[in-house]
Write a protein that holds these residues in place. Structure first.
Motif, PDB file in Angstrom:
ATOM      1  N   PRO A   1       0.819  -1.189   0.041  1.00 21.95           N
ATOM      2  CA  PRO A   1       0.051  -0.206   0.026  1.00 21.95           C
ATOM      3  C   PRO A   1       0.994   1.367   0.109  1.00 21.95           C
ATOM      4  CG  PRO A   1       0.141  -0.995   1.960  1.00 21.95           C
ATOM      5  CD  PRO A   1       0.854  -1.953   1.289  1.00 21.95           C
ATOM      6  N   GLU A   2       0.339   2.171  -0.538  1.00 21.72           N
ATOM      7  CA  GLU A   2       0.902   3.485  -0.744  1.00 21.72           C
ATOM      8  C   GLU A   2      -0.010   4.599   0.373  1.00 21.72           C
ATOM      9  OE1 GLU A   2       1.736   7.344  -3.819  1.00 21.72           O
ATOM     10  OE2 GLU A   2       0.964   5.225  -4.666  1.00 21.72           O
ATOM     11  N   LEU A   3       0.690   5.233   1.019  1.00 15.37           N
ATOM     12  CA  LEU A   3       0.343   6.391   1.901  1.00 15.37           C
ATOM     13  C   LEU A   3      -0.084   7.546   1.142  1.00 15.37           C
ATOM     14  CD1 LEU A   3      -0.976   7.431   4.533  1.00 15.37           C
ATOM     15  CD2 LEU A   3       1.471   8.294   5.074  1.00 15.37           C
ATOM     16  N   ILE A   4      -1.545   7.990   0.999  1.00 15.13           N
ATOM     17  CA  ILE A   4      -1.736   9.110   0.144  1.00 15.13           C
ATOM     18  C   ILE A   4      -2.532   9.946   1.325  1.00 15.13           C
ATOM     19  CG2 ILE A   4      -2.124   8.155  -1.732  1.00 15.13           C
ATOM     20  CD1 ILE A   4      -5.137   8.294  -1.235  1.00 15.13           C
ATOM     21  N   HIS A   5      -2.877  11.418   0.912  1.00 14.23           N
ATOM     22  CA  HIS A   5      -3.496  12.256   1.632  1.00 14.23           C
ATOM     23  C   HIS A   5      -4.479  13.106   0.581  1.00 14.23           C
ATOM     24  CE1 HIS A   5      -0.269  11.650   4.600  1.00 14.23           C
ATOM     25  NE2 HIS A   5      -1.146  11.898   5.510  1.00 14.23           N
ATOM     26  N   VAL A   6      -5.768  13.398   1.003  1.00 18.88           N
ATOM     27  CA  VAL A   6      -6.494  14.421   0.334  1.00 18.88           C
ATOM     28  C   VAL A   6      -6.860  15.628   1.212  1.00 18.88           C
ATOM     29  CG1 VAL A   6      -7.416  12.302  -0.980  1.00 18.88           C
ATOM     30  CG2 VAL A   6      -8.694  13.085   0.984  1.00 18.88           C
ATOM     31  N   ASN A   7      -7.193  16.748   0.597  1.00 22.33           N
ATOM     32  CA  ASN A   7      -7.772  17.769   1.310  1.00 22.33           C
ATOM     33  C   ASN A   7      -9.218  17.643   1.180  1.00 22.33           C
ATOM     34  OD1 ASN A   7      -5.129  18.921   2.139  1.00 22.33           O
ATOM     35  ND2 ASN A   7      -4.786  19.444  -0.049  1.00 22.33           N
ATOM     36  N   SER A   8      -9.927  17.737   2.103  1.00 23.36           N
ATOM     37  CA  SER A   8     -11.576  17.424   2.326  1.00 23.36           C
ATOM     38  C   SER A   8     -12.400  18.713   2.026  1.00 23.36           C
ATOM     39  CB  SER A   8     -11.785  16.848   3.635  1.00 23.36           C
ATOM     40  OG  SER A   8     -13.272  16.461   3.483  1.00 23.36           O
ATOM     41  N   PHE A   9     -13.419  18.958   2.168  1.00 26.58           N
ATOM     42  CA  PHE A   9     -14.191  20.038   1.837  1.00 26.58           C
ATOM     43  C   PHE A   9     -14.119  21.125   2.738  1.00 26.58           C
ATOM     44  CE2 PHE A   9     -16.309  17.949   5.169  1.00 26.58           C
ATOM     45  CZ  PHE A   9     -16.769  19.016   5.936  1.00 26.58           C
ATOM     46  N   ASP A  10     -13.371  20.921   3.778  1.00 29.55           N
ATOM     47  CA  ASP A  10     -13.142  22.242   4.817  1.00 29.55           C
ATOM     48  C   ASP A  10     -11.638  22.440   4.818  1.00 29.55           C
ATOM     49  OD1 ASP A  10     -12.418  19.584   6.082  1.00 29.55           O
ATOM     50  OD2 ASP A  10     -13.919  20.171   7.970  1.00 29.55           O
ATOM     51  N   GLY A  11     -10.614  21.668   4.037  1.00 31.61           N
ATOM     52  CA  GLY A  11      -9.352  21.805   3.850  1.00 31.61           C
ATOM     53  C   GLY A  11      -8.683  20.892   4.820  1.00 31.61           C
ATOM     54  N   LEU A  12      -9.419  20.000   5.709  1.00 30.41           N
ATOM     55  CA  LEU A  12      -8.769  18.861   6.552  1.00 30.41           C
ATOM     56  C   LEU A  12      -7.895  17.899   5.699  1.00 30.41           C
ATOM     57  CD1 LEU A  12      -8.569  17.913   9.472  1.00 30.41           C
ATOM     58  CD2 LEU A  12     -10.473  16.245   9.023  1.00 30.41           C
TER      59      LEU A  12
END
Length: 634
Positions: free
Chosen positions: A379-390
């Protein structure tokens, strides 16, 4: 007349389904498993893992848990890669395996329930006679705690008092038990003082609020440890081996749970891991007090550290692969540390770290059905910026080849839990055999990312976590190797609620869904979950007795929004589930069918909150794979 005809049509839609039974499984609309699916999954179904439960009291070997039949049982292992000698032979899975430290005794404690009811009973197994005896009442819910240092007693938690409150008791191998804490709430034992005169106990209110008390075993007097006006979340807590203080982890004044030490004589608390901006997950001390081992949870990945307690100086040890590390247990002489390591490409196995020469030795090698684990996806660790910037993390398992690949979005339960990279034969099956990517999400409300993050979905903010799934769908759309038009959602327990909620919010963006023991209505769930759990869940979801909160919970509950679901769904449930009762699955099944929806339904009559028996797990996994082939891949 028209009303009668309409009733007959609805009755036929809901109840005239293709129903069949296989073993203890009852299924509706679930096709028979084709031979080619059974054959393709055969190797994946024959993987197993092993965990160290405790060292034998003389250090000559260890008690491990593994499965060679239908369920996980207790075995004894005397040397690295040696033969595993099975000790227990029950139909139900066995937990525990805590070896008695009394040199005049030769046995261990274990626990088991019946049919997934979670009304666990505690037993003592005498290795000399080969016989076991139940030590609890056979009716209440009980949880194993630590042996006293002498081995004459052990502590445990039980609701035998009133069926609701979990209180702390002291027991012995003759079945005698003495209440030590009789208070409202969820209480549990933590650690005995070196002379066994005192016992550390905990009170759990929520993931963000817990308490530690010191109980005088003889008088029963209970003294708060570290009283504070601040709401504190404690992790582990244990007396130091010299009795001069208490090691504990907490988030007092910090975002994460740090390891700390309280010195009795100086009345001083010291933070020991302030330089590590992550939670201390668990810790263990050697009996001689010289060493401590602990793990940190760093972006859902375990890191093992070993320190000399004098000066708390970290030792250099071999680096472990990415995955989950736990089960830390020092040998009686303090020279070796047993750890359970579960990595994405290999099943859980037991390793032993020699503290004298810093060598790491594998003690078990669990079977992988003859599969080539090197071909498994990392697995590869990813991040997304949610609707409120989180910033919201997740892990993506990608198949080989250019794609675009279909995607299974995996949502963990809890919700105060976390997806952590570890071995799953079925994730690897979906990736390699079905060619589907798996995106495992850690939406807001997940643990391990700080005390602020874990509270971001509480109460009226429940659906903010569902919005996070929408942002992950946006991320999928931006990936050239992933197919945004072929996406399924899969989850269990609270993750099952998230699956159902995702279907009501993102029906047009999803192909299908798999809901395993999921919550379909928060009000009925809180009414029907077992009484000993109800107040704990109200802290997280909201109190349905408050009229405004009740309206909110009804408004967001998936069964009240089921008309929005037009895509196929597979609902899976254990009939004896004490957490999320079977009625949650039944009402969701019925309302979707009454709307003309396509529902596969499976209930295991001998299971509870998840499937533990191999036959049931195998059939369920094959059925899920068949469902994904039919509705996701085509």
């Amino acid at each position: 007349m028209k009303q009668i005809v309409l009733f007959i049509i609805l009755f036929n839609l809901v109840f005239s389904q293709d129903r069949r039974e296989v073993g203890k499984l009852i299924m509706e609309n679930v096709p028979e498993i084709p031979k080619e699916v059974e054959e393709r999954s055969r190797q994946y179904r024959n993987t197993r893992s092993a965990t160290c439960r405790s060292w034998l009291h003389d250090g000559s070997g260890m008690i491990i848990g593994t499965r060679f039949g239908e369920t996980s049982q207790i075995h004894i292992l005397e040397q690295p890669m040696g033969a595993r000698s099975q000790i227990t032979f029950f139909e139900e899975p066995v937990s525990g395996g805590n070896s008695c430290p009394d040199p005049n005794s030769n046995g261990f404690l274990f626990s088991k329930d019946i049919g997934g009811s979670e009304f666990y009973q505690i037993y003592y197994f005498d290795l000399n006679s080969g016989e076991s005896a139940m030590l609890t009442d056979g009716e209440s819910r009980n949880g194993l705690g630590p042996w006293s240092n002498s081995g004459r007693n052990f502590a445990f938690t039980s609701n035998m008092g009133n069926g609701v409150d979990m209180n702390v008791y002291m027991g012995d191998i003759n079945g005698n038990h003495t209440p030590l804490v009789q208070e409202p709430g969820y209480w549990f034992p933590r650690s005995w003082s070196p002379d066994d005169s005192r016992l550390l106990v905990g009170k759990y209110v929520s993931i963000n609020e817990s308490y530690v008390y010191i109980v005088d075993v003889k008088s029963g007097k209970m003294t708060p440890f570290n009283p504070s006006d601040e709401r504190i979340s404690y992790g582990g807590a244990a007396f130091s081996k010299d009795g001069k203080g208490i090691y504990y982890s907490s988030d007092e004044g910090t975002e994460f749970r740090h390891m700390r030490y309280y010195n009795f004589a100086r009345d001083k608390h010291t933070i020991l891991t302030g330089h590590i901006p992550w939670d201390v997950q668990g810790f263990s001390q050697s009996d001689n007090g010289r060493y401590m081992a602990f793990t940190t949870n760093e972006d859902a990945i375990s890191h093992l550290r070993v320190v000399r307690t004098a000066g708390f100086k970290e030792m250099k040890i071999p680096e472990l692969p990415m995955g989950r590390v736990g089960g830390l247990d020092f040998s009686p002489d303090g020279s070796r540390l047993a750890v359970n390591l579960n990595a994405p490409r290999t099943p859980g196995d037991v390793y032993v770290l020699n503290l004298r020469n810093r060598s790491l030795t594998q003690w078990t090698q669990s079977e992988v059905g003859g599969l080539d684990t090197e071909s498994f996806s990392e697995p590869e660790l990813i991040h997304v910026n949610s609707f409120d910037g989180l910033r919201v993390p997740g892990f993506i398992y990608r198949p080989s080849g250019p794609g675009p690949h279909p995607v299974v979005v995996y949502i963990h339960g809890g919700p105060e839990s976390q997806f952590r990279p570890s071995f799953s034969s079925w994730v690897q099956y979906w990736v390699k055999e079905l060619g589907a990517a798996v995106l495992a999400t850690n939406v807001r409300g997940s643990s391990g990312f700080g005390k602020t993050y874990v509270q971001l979905d509480n109460g009226y903010r429940r659906e903010d976590s569902v919005k996070d799934i929408g942002v992950f769908l946006d991320w999928i759309a931006d990936q050239p190797d992933l197919d945004q038009d072929r996406v399924a959602v899969f989850g269990g327990s609270y993750g099952g609620y998230m699956v159902l909620a995702s279907m009501t919010h993102f029906n047009d963006r999803l192909r299908c869904a798999v809901d395993v023991v999921g919550i379909s209505n928060f009000v009925s769930f809180l009414k029907n979950t077992k009484a000993y759990r109800r107040d704990l869940r109200r802290v997280e979801y909201g109190d349905e007795r408050d009229p405004d909160m009740r309206r909110h919970l009804e408004q967001i509950s998936p069964n009240n929004n089921a008309k929005k679901i037009t895509k196929p769904i597979f609902i899976i449930q254990g009939y004896n589930d004490p957490r999320v009762p079977v009625t949650e699955a039944e009402q969701m099944r019925d309302v979707i069918r009454s709307n003309g929806g396509d529902v596969w339904y499976m209930v295991a009559m001998d299971e509870g909150h998840g499937f533990q028996k191999k036959f049931n797990r195998d059939y369920y996994a094959n059925a899920v794979s068949l469902f994904l082939e039919k509705y996701l891949l085509d």
